[in-house]
Design a protein around this motif. Structure first.
Motif, PDB file in Angstrom:
ATOM      1  N   TYR A  15      47.805  13.648  18.523  1.00  0.00           N
ATOM      2  CA  TYR A  15      46.921  14.619  17.871  1.00  0.00           C
ATOM      3  C   TYR A  15      47.578  15.175  16.608  1.00  0.00           C
ATOM      4  CZ  TYR A  15      44.577  19.081  17.039  1.00  0.00           C
ATOM      5  OH  TYR A  15      43.926  20.145  16.449  1.00  0.00           O
ATOM      6  N   SER A  19      46.309  14.836  12.855  1.00  0.00           N
ATOM      7  CA  SER A  19      45.989  16.072  12.127  1.00  0.00           C
ATOM      8  C   SER A  19      46.711  16.140  10.793  1.00  0.00           C
ATOM      9  CB  SER A  19      46.361  17.297  12.965  1.00  0.00           C
ATOM     10  OG  SER A  19      45.563  17.363  14.106  1.00  0.00           O
ATOM     11  N   PRO A  24      40.855  14.136  10.996  1.00  0.00           N
ATOM     12  CA  PRO A  24      40.286  14.922  12.094  1.00  0.00           C
ATOM     13  C   PRO A  24      39.422  14.104  13.051  1.00  0.00           C
ATOM     14  CG  PRO A  24      39.229  15.494  10.013  1.00  0.00           C
ATOM     15  CD  PRO A  24      40.369  14.580   9.689  1.00  0.00           C
ATOM     16  N   ALA A  28      40.225  14.141  16.992  1.00  0.00           N
ATOM     17  CA  ALA A  28      39.206  14.543  17.972  1.00  0.00           C
ATOM     18  C   ALA A  28      39.228  13.672  19.227  1.00  0.00           C
ATOM     19  CB  ALA A  28      37.818  14.515  17.337  1.00  0.00           C
ATOM     20  N   THR A  29      39.796  12.485  19.145  1.00  0.00           N
ATOM     21  CA  THR A  29      39.854  11.623  20.332  1.00  0.00           C
ATOM     22  C   THR A  29      40.851  12.133  21.361  1.00  0.00           C
ATOM     23  OG1 THR A  29      41.505  10.108  19.398  1.00  0.00           O
ATOM     24  CG2 THR A  29      39.169   9.597  18.980  1.00  0.00           C
ATOM     25  N   GLN A  33      35.982  18.115  25.299  1.00  0.00           N
ATOM     26  CA  GLN A  33      34.700  18.585  24.760  1.00  0.00           C
ATOM     27  C   GLN A  33      34.667  20.105  24.675  1.00  0.00           C
ATOM     28  OE1 GLN A  33      31.600  16.845  27.139  1.00  0.00           O
ATOM     29  NE2 GLN A  33      31.677  14.919  26.007  1.00  0.00           N
ATOM     30  N   PHE A  35      37.204  21.934  23.665  1.00  0.00           N
ATOM     31  CA  PHE A  35      38.341  22.257  22.819  1.00  0.00           C
ATOM     32  C   PHE A  35      38.156  23.588  22.095  1.00  0.00           C
ATOM     33  CE2 PHE A  35      40.279  21.829  18.503  1.00  0.00           C
ATOM     34  CZ  PHE A  35      41.604  21.748  18.869  1.00  0.00           C
ATOM     35  N   CYS A  37      40.494  26.001  19.306  1.00  0.00           N
ATOM     36  CA  CYS A  37      41.694  26.186  18.494  1.00  0.00           C
ATOM     37  C   CYS A  37      41.666  27.581  17.904  1.00  0.00           C
ATOM     38  CB  CYS A  37      41.736  25.147  17.372  1.00  0.00           C
ATOM     39  SG  CYS A  37      43.090  25.407  16.208  1.00  0.00           S
ATOM     40  N   ASP A  46      36.236  24.844  17.025  1.00  0.00           N
ATOM     41  CA  ASP A  46      35.968  24.064  18.232  1.00  0.00           C
ATOM     42  C   ASP A  46      36.093  22.561  18.009  1.00  0.00           C
ATOM     43  OD1 ASP A  46      33.647  23.657  16.780  1.00  0.00           O
ATOM     44  OD2 ASP A  46      32.308  24.502  18.289  1.00  0.00           O
ATOM     45  N   THR A  47      36.536  22.162  16.818  1.00  0.00           N
ATOM     46  CA  THR A  47      36.821  20.757  16.527  1.00  0.00           C
ATOM     47  C   THR A  47      38.071  20.696  15.639  1.00  0.00           C
ATOM     48  OG1 THR A  47      35.550  20.631  14.473  1.00  0.00           O
ATOM     49  CG2 THR A  47      34.347  20.188  16.541  1.00  0.00           C
ATOM     50  N   PRO A  48      38.769  19.570  15.626  1.00  0.00           N
ATOM     51  CA  PRO A  48      39.933  19.434  14.745  1.00  0.00           C
ATOM     52  C   PRO A  48      39.581  19.496  13.256  1.00  0.00           C
ATOM     53  CG  PRO A  48      40.075  17.858  16.528  1.00  0.00           C
ATOM     54  CD  PRO A  48      38.696  18.469  16.592  1.00  0.00           C
ATOM     55  N   SER A  49      38.345  19.295  12.888  1.00  0.00           N
ATOM     56  CA  SER A  49      37.978  19.378  11.466  1.00  0.00           C
ATOM     57  C   SER A  49      38.051  20.814  10.946  1.00  0.00           C
ATOM     58  CB  SER A  49      36.582  18.794  11.229  1.00  0.00           C
ATOM     59  OG  SER A  49      35.612  19.516  11.944  1.00  0.00           O
TER      60      SER A  49
END
Length: 133
Positions: A15, A19, A24, A28-29, A33, A35, A37, A46-49
């Motif tokens: 991850y 990152s 992103p 996200a993999t 669901q 998640f 941050c 709520d997402t890596p983006s």
């Protein structure tokens, strides 16, 4: 270290690598669901983006020099700390280095459930004389 904790640590490492690419979509993999941050300044994503987008505004570019991982094995979850330094360039191109960070991950079954992110960037932006290149 037990096999489950080893698997959880590998997910965190992958991850972080994604990152810092920044990628992103690949990051996200490695997240659940559900998640969550909590980023510096208590920004919640709520997402890596989310963190990737924030970093794109704060830095021209940024990478992590990971010094170590601390792994705390629980019955159902693994808590993993990533500690080290950020380095890169501010939006105006000034380089920086030795910017302390701590990331805390909660991982279950090889997926990151939540993470907390802390670093010195806000302080350094307030007083550029304390940042070092």
């Amino acid at each position: 270290m037990q096999e489950r904790a080893r698997k959880d640590l590998e997910a965190v490492k992958a991850y972080l690598e994604a990152s810092m690419a920044p990628d992103p979509v690949r990051a996200a993999t490695y997240v659940s669901q559900k998640f969550l941050c909590r980023f510096t300044g208590n920004r919640v994503f709520d997402t890596p983006s989310g963190p990737t987008g924030f970093n794109a505004q704060r830095y021209q570019w940024v990478k992590k020099r990971i010094e170590r991982y601390d792994v705390v094995e629980g019955e159902e979850e693994t808590i993993i700390y990533s500690l080290g330094y950020l380095y890169g360039a501010w939006p105006d191109g000034r380089p920086f280095d030795h910017n302390r960070y701590v990331d805390r991950f909660v991982v279950r079954d090889g997926l990151i459930i939540e993470t907390d992110v802390w670093n010195d960037s806000a302080e350094w932006l307030l007083d550029p004389s304390i940042s070092r290149a």
